[in-house]
Write an enzyme that holds these catalytic residues in place. Structure first.
Site, short mmCIF file in Angstrom:
data_model
loop_
_atom_site.label_atom_id
_atom_site.label_comp_id
_atom_site.label_asym_id
_atom_site.label_seq_id
_atom_site.Cartn_x
_atom_site.Cartn_y
_atom_site.Cartn_z
CB CYS A 73 -0.88 -0.03 1.25
SG CYS A 73 -1.92 1.44 1.45
CB CYS A 184 -3.00 3.56 -5.69
SG CYS A 184 -4.30 2.71 -4.75
#
Ligand code: DGL
Length: 267
Positions: A73, A184
């Site tokens: 992440c 992302c």
């Protein structure tokens, strides 16, 4: 002692790195943890996020007996890697936007950074740009809505075409932009849709390969990791998430125990 490599993300984004990890470490056991009760991370306050990320990861590391943690992440890595490394005794491999490989690929020197609003604005990201792409123009696009689109796609729901159109418009407004960093981990899951929406050929760059390479070098390629196959934890487990995770080889989903002071968002 052996245990799995634990992959962590706010939601299903970390699943975009499983293929690269399995290809590079075929003998390793993978486990997965997501904090889907607090998804998306990209729009939450930094201070609160740091404690929530540390709580989620320490709880899942102890439940899984992991030998390494992959913070799959960007939003969490660009904020909380230092705290995680201070709190955990196992190696922690982070994910940062692939600015460096993008700068190596771009011929026009105009590069898009598609990420959460948190990641595009972080000091960490600015430093990466200054260090590795100082001669490039980086078009930063905060696309928090696409996190939800990736979650929807993996849940088998129909995409919102307007969401894609609006999120990507600032990229296509740049006539010479030739490379897009998927900053992302949710976004590589949308790769087909992203490609279909592009008005011309684009170099799409994500961090999956780099993460897998780093984990292999930290653990050694001999596949030291072991443990029970296919375990996953979530802060909000449910049937839809369980089915999605099972599709990626994580067939047993359990509720993650978290300390009470991290359970609610600050007012
Ligand atoms: N997958 C996460 C990332 O790489 C972000 C998703 C979120 O905002 O929760 O940044």
């Amino acid at each position: 002692m052996s245990g799995p490599i634990l992959i962590f993300d706010s939601g299903v984004g970390g699943l975009s790195v499983t293929a690269a990890l399995r290809a590079r470490l075929p003998a390793a056991t993978l486990a997965y943890v997501c904090d889907n009760a607090m998804l998306p991370y990209g729009t939450k306050a930094d201070d609160w996020l740091v404690s929530r990320i540390v709580a989620t990861c320490t709880s899942a590391v102890s439940a899984s007996g992991a030998v390494a943690l992959v913070v799959a992440c960007n939003t969490a890595s660009t904020l909380a890697l230092r705290e995680l490394r201070a709190r955990l005794t196992i190696p922690v491999v982070g994910t940062v936007p692939a600015i460096k490989p993008a700068a190596q690929l771009s011929a026009s020197r105009v590069i898009g950074l598609l990420a959460t609003s948190a990641t595009v604005n972080r000091a960490y990201t600015q430093t990466l740009i200054e260090d590795f792409a100082a001669d490039c123009r980086i078009v930063r696009v905060a696309a928090d809505g696409l996190v939800g689109e990736a979650e929807r796609q993996l849940a088998g729901l129909a995409p919102d075409a307007r969401m894609f159109e609006q999120a990507l418009a600032p990229l296509w407004a740049e006539p010479t932009l030739d490379t897009v960093v998927l900053g992302c981990t949710h976004f590589p899951l949308l790769r087909q849709r992203l490609e279909a929406s592009a008005p011309r050929a684009i170099n799409w760059v994500d961090s999956g390969e780099a993460i897998a390479r780093r984990v292999a070098s930290v653990l050694g390629t001999s596949g030291q990791a072991g443990g029970r196959e296919g375990r996953a934890w979530a802060s909000a487990p449910g049937a839809t998430l369980a089915a999605t995770l099972a599709g990626y080889g994580f067939s047993s989903l359990e509720a993650l125990a978290l300390p009470a002071d991290t359970l609610t968002l600050p007012h």
